[in-house]
Design a protein around this motif. Structure first.
Motif, mmCIF file in Angstrom:
data_model
loop_
_atom_site.group_PDB
_atom_site.id
_atom_site.type_symbol
_atom_site.label_atom_id
_atom_site.label_comp_id
_atom_site.label_asym_id
_atom_site.label_seq_id
_atom_site.Cartn_x
_atom_site.Cartn_y
_atom_site.Cartn_z
ATOM 1 N N ALA A 40 0.760 -1.199 0.062
ATOM 2 C CA ALA A 40 0.030 0.096 0.005
ATOM 3 C C ALA A 40 0.675 1.350 -0.012
ATOM 4 C CB ALA A 40 -0.814 0.040 1.221
ATOM 5 N N THR A 41 1.968 1.175 0.499
ATOM 6 C CA THR A 41 2.818 2.404 0.715
ATOM 7 C C THR A 41 4.395 2.268 0.151
ATOM 8 O OG1 THR A 41 3.864 1.372 2.632
ATOM 9 C CG2 THR A 41 1.838 2.747 2.985
ATOM 10 N N GLY A 42 4.718 0.956 -0.542
ATOM 11 C CA GLY A 42 5.889 0.952 -0.838
ATOM 12 C C GLY A 42 7.104 0.847 0.033
ATOM 13 N N GLU A 43 6.657 1.012 1.321
ATOM 14 C CA GLU A 43 7.699 1.154 2.389
ATOM 15 C C GLU A 43 8.176 -0.356 2.687
ATOM 16 O OE1 GLU A 43 7.829 2.170 7.326
ATOM 17 O OE2 GLU A 43 6.034 2.483 5.985
ATOM 18 N N ALA A 44 9.547 -0.420 3.077
ATOM 19 C CA ALA A 44 10.124 -1.536 3.639
ATOM 20 C C ALA A 44 9.426 -1.669 5.063
ATOM 21 C CB ALA A 44 11.564 -1.666 3.456
ATOM 22 N N ILE A 45 9.090 -2.825 5.399
ATOM 23 C CA ILE A 45 8.512 -2.931 6.941
ATOM 24 C C ILE A 45 9.209 -3.905 7.755
ATOM 25 C CG2 ILE A 45 6.300 -2.109 6.301
ATOM 26 C CD1 ILE A 45 5.619 -5.035 6.544
ATOM 27 N N ALA A 46 10.176 -4.836 7.035
ATOM 28 C CA ALA A 46 10.831 -5.805 7.751
ATOM 29 C C ALA A 46 12.121 -6.326 6.701
ATOM 30 C CB ALA A 46 10.159 -6.875 8.309
ATOM 31 N N GLU A 47 13.047 -6.573 7.221
ATOM 32 C CA GLU A 47 13.971 -7.563 6.521
ATOM 33 C C GLU A 47 14.113 -9.031 6.944
ATOM 34 O OE1 GLU A 47 18.489 -7.290 6.065
ATOM 35 O OE2 GLU A 47 17.899 -5.661 4.627
ATOM 36 N N ILE A 48 13.932 -9.921 5.838
ATOM 37 C CA ILE A 48 14.019 -11.385 6.280
ATOM 38 C C ILE A 48 15.166 -11.909 5.519
ATOM 39 C CG2 ILE A 48 12.642 -13.506 5.924
ATOM 40 C CD1 ILE A 48 10.173 -11.821 6.466
ATOM 41 N N THR A 49 15.834 -13.057 6.166
ATOM 42 C CA THR A 49 16.941 -13.730 5.475
ATOM 43 C C THR A 49 16.073 -15.151 5.111
ATOM 44 O OG1 THR A 49 18.491 -12.541 7.115
ATOM 45 C CG2 THR A 49 19.077 -14.470 5.882
ATOM 46 N N ALA A 50 16.496 -15.299 3.969
ATOM 47 C CA ALA A 50 16.241 -16.633 3.213
ATOM 48 C C ALA A 50 16.766 -17.941 4.129
ATOM 49 C CB ALA A 50 16.184 -16.478 1.918
ATOM 50 N N ALA A 51 15.845 -18.923 4.206
ATOM 51 C CA ALA A 51 16.560 -20.130 4.634
ATOM 52 C C ALA A 51 17.297 -20.548 3.438
ATOM 53 C CB ALA A 51 15.438 -21.125 4.979
ATOM 54 N N ASP A 52 18.266 -21.533 4.157
ATOM 55 C CA ASP A 52 19.186 -22.147 3.079
ATOM 56 C C ASP A 52 18.578 -23.604 3.025
ATOM 57 O OD1 ASP A 52 20.114 -23.483 5.025
ATOM 58 O OD2 ASP A 52 22.015 -22.620 5.138
ATOM 59 N N VAL A 53 19.224 -24.542 2.043
ATOM 60 C CA VAL A 53 18.613 -25.838 1.959
ATOM 61 C C VAL A 53 18.708 -26.622 3.139
ATOM 62 C CG1 VAL A 53 19.275 -27.953 0.828
ATOM 63 C CG2 VAL A 53 19.350 -25.949 -0.704
ATOM 64 N N GLY A 54 19.812 -26.611 3.930
ATOM 65 C CA GLY A 54 19.623 -27.281 5.211
ATOM 66 C C GLY A 54 18.697 -26.867 6.169
ATOM 67 N N GLN A 55 18.245 -25.455 6.135
ATOM 68 C CA GLN A 55 17.449 -25.173 7.047
ATOM 69 C C GLN A 55 15.971 -25.603 6.778
ATOM 70 O OE1 GLN A 55 18.444 -20.802 7.148
ATOM 71 N NE2 GLN A 55 18.663 -21.130 9.538
ATOM 72 N N ALA A 56 15.649 -25.644 5.271
ATOM 73 C CA ALA A 56 14.699 -25.970 4.724
ATOM 74 C C ALA A 56 14.391 -27.674 5.118
ATOM 75 C CB ALA A 56 14.741 -25.652 3.265
ATOM 76 N N ASP A 57 15.456 -28.257 4.766
ATOM 77 C CA ASP A 57 15.326 -29.718 5.261
ATOM 78 C C ASP A 57 15.078 -30.166 6.705
ATOM 79 O OD1 ASP A 57 15.933 -30.314 2.748
ATOM 80 O OD2 ASP A 57 18.110 -30.782 2.946
#
Length: 172
Positions: A40-57
């Protein structure tokens, strides 16, 4: 709590570092960080770090273990847990509505009056049905017997549309 105070608390929560929540524990992500944008605003509200393959497993294995525990749990205990979750959603409807709103651009009023109660209703429906859904005999030609048997398929990953994330997660 005033709306301004609640919004400040939700905003402060979103600004905290967020990682992965795996097997009941929070850990830092190991993938590339990316911004969560309020559409709605285009504002960054948070930053997230993606999981790697090991974390997904590890997350999938944890989900499989939880599924096996759930499957062994008596149906009435499952229902009680789902009702507790529905009650918790209703208790925290204002915070959840704000989170839904800023993460997808939906008006807070819609999230408060449609999305959050809808998710709580979905969970309540499943809680009330755990001991009421039975296998069925399906219509079949004369001399044939056809049955419908419900079998849980286990852990699945779901990529859902952006417009009703809480409801869609509740369905899954």
């Amino acid at each position: 709590m005033s709306e301004i105070t609640l919004l400040a608390e939700v905003t402060a929560f979103l600004r905290q570092p967020h990682g992965q929540f795996i097997a009941g524990h929070r850990e830092a992500g190991h993938g590339a960080p990316f911004a969560v944008i309020n559409p709605a605003t285009g504002e960054a509200i948070a930053e997230i770090t993606a999981a790697d393959v090991g974390q997904a497993d590890r997350a999938m294995e944890s989900a499989r273990q939880a599924f096996n525990q759930w499957r062994e749990m008596p149906t009435l205990a499952r229902g009680a847990l789902l009702l507790k979750l529905a009650d918790t959603l209703a208790e925290h409807r204002e915070e959840l509505a704000l989170l839904e709103s800023v993460s997808m651009g939906k008006p807070v009023n819609d999230a408060l009056n449609i999305d959050v109660p809808g998710a709580a209703h979905i969970l309540s429906w499943y809680a009330e049905s755990v001991d009421k859904i039975y296998d069925e005999v399906a219509p079949a030609r004369p001399g044939a017997l056809a049955t419908i048997t419900r079998q849980p398929i286990g852990v699945v990953a779901a990529i859902v549309p952006w417009n009703f994330p809480l409801d869609l997660a509740s369905w899954k």
